[in-house]
Design a protein around this motif. Structure first.
Motif, PDB file in Angstrom:
ATOM      1  N   SER A 118      43.684  16.711  23.912  1.00  0.00           N
ATOM      2  CA  SER A 118      43.333  16.936  25.316  1.00  0.00           C
ATOM      3  C   SER A 118      42.376  15.866  25.812  1.00  0.00           C
ATOM      4  O   SER A 118      41.682  15.223  25.036  1.00  0.00           O
ATOM      5  N   VAL A 127      43.914  17.228  30.787  1.00  0.00           N
ATOM      6  CA  VAL A 127      45.266  17.105  30.229  1.00  0.00           C
ATOM      7  C   VAL A 127      45.248  17.740  28.848  1.00  0.00           C
ATOM      8  O   VAL A 127      44.336  17.494  28.060  1.00  0.00           O
ATOM      9  N   VAL A 137      48.000  18.415  25.575  1.00  0.00           N
ATOM     10  CA  VAL A 137      49.329  18.266  24.986  1.00  0.00           C
ATOM     11  C   VAL A 137      49.335  19.069  23.689  1.00  0.00           C
ATOM     12  O   VAL A 137      48.646  18.705  22.732  1.00  0.00           O
ATOM     13  N   ASP A 167      54.332  10.659  23.049  1.00  0.00           N
ATOM     14  CA  ASP A 167      55.727  10.992  23.342  1.00  0.00           C
ATOM     15  C   ASP A 167      55.938  12.464  23.005  1.00  0.00           C
ATOM     16  O   ASP A 167      55.650  12.894  21.889  1.00  0.00           O
ATOM     17  N   THR A 168      56.444  13.207  23.988  1.00  0.00           N
ATOM     18  CA  THR A 168      56.716  14.631  23.787  1.00  0.00           C
ATOM     19  C   THR A 168      58.178  14.911  24.103  1.00  0.00           C
ATOM     20  O   THR A 168      58.913  14.022  24.527  1.00  0.00           O
ATOM     21  N   THR A 184      56.582  11.301  28.403  1.00  0.00           N
ATOM     22  CA  THR A 184      55.445  10.570  27.860  1.00  0.00           C
ATOM     23  C   THR A 184      54.181  10.936  28.629  1.00  0.00           C
ATOM     24  O   THR A 184      54.187  10.974  29.861  1.00  0.00           O
ATOM     25  N   ARG A 185      53.107  11.179  27.913  1.00  0.00           N
ATOM     26  CA  ARG A 185      51.813  11.501  28.518  1.00  0.00           C
ATOM     27  C   ARG A 185      50.786  10.490  28.032  1.00  0.00           C
ATOM     28  O   ARG A 185      50.910   9.958  26.926  1.00  0.00           O
ATOM     29  N   LYS A 186      49.778  10.261  28.841  1.00  0.00           N
ATOM     30  CA  LYS A 186      48.675   9.387  28.444  1.00  0.00           C
ATOM     31  C   LYS A 186      47.382  10.185  28.472  1.00  0.00           C
ATOM     32  O   LYS A 186      47.112  10.900  29.426  1.00  0.00           O
ATOM     33  N   VAL A 187      46.596  10.012  27.425  1.00  0.00           N
ATOM     34  CA  VAL A 187      45.281  10.623  27.333  1.00  0.00           C
ATOM     35  C   VAL A 187      44.294   9.472  27.186  1.00  0.00           C
ATOM     36  O   VAL A 187      44.327   8.744  26.196  1.00  0.00           O
TER      37      VAL A 187
END
Length: 161
Positions: A14, A23, A25, A117-118, A122-125
């Motif tokens: 997170s 955020v 994930v 990558d999920t 795609t997420r960015k932390v």
């Protein structure tokens, strides 16, 4: 475990702002985690283009104004006992150049993040801007050893500590 604004737990990764989670994930959705370094700008190409255009325009107009101007772009402000000369054009062009350079600087400033990558995309932390790469390296090692995360840190192979 926490480093800068990133928190890794057995349940997921997170990003925090203060004590609030911005955020999150979940660990079960994560397929791949990569340490990355990106520009802080959301649209770096557009910001670079705008900064370049403003800087070059300011420089060209500044040179032209200096060569062609009789008064040098001076605006006279008269108050009965005295006359003050204010170089409006020069001030405007300096402001234009400063704004262009500020935009260019923003493109080249960056910060570290985890690119995750999920199954859903795609997420960015993001880590905070002044996060130290050595702290991040220790954080990643601990996350891999203690929590079983597999984090690609190939970006560190080209760095010198």
């Amino acid at each position: 475990m926490r480093c800068s604004t990133v928190k890794i737990s057995p349940w997921g990764i997170s990003q925090l702002e203060g004590d609030q989670t911005v955020v999150m994930v979940p660990k079960e959705e994560i397929r791949r985690i990569t340490l990355s370094h990106d520009s802080m700008s959301r649209h770096p190409f557009l910001q670079f283009l705008a900064g370049f255009v403003l800087t070059v325009t300011g420089l060209i107009l500044g040179i032209a104004a200096f060569i062609l101007a009789d008064e040098g772009g001076v605006f006279l402000v008269e108050v009965k006992p005295l006359v003050v000369k204010v170089p409006i054009i020069a001030m405007g062009l300096c402001l234009l150049i400063w704004l262009g350079l500020w935009l260019l600087k923003g493109v080249f400033r960056g910060r570290y993040n985890f690119l995750i990558d999920t199954e859903k995309g795609t997420r960015k932390v993001f880590f905070e801007e002044p996060a130290d790469i050595q702290e991040i390296a220790q954080f990643v090692r601990r996350a891999q050893q203690e929590l079983g995360y597999h984090i690609d840190v190939s970006i560190m192979e080209s760095m010198h500590f």
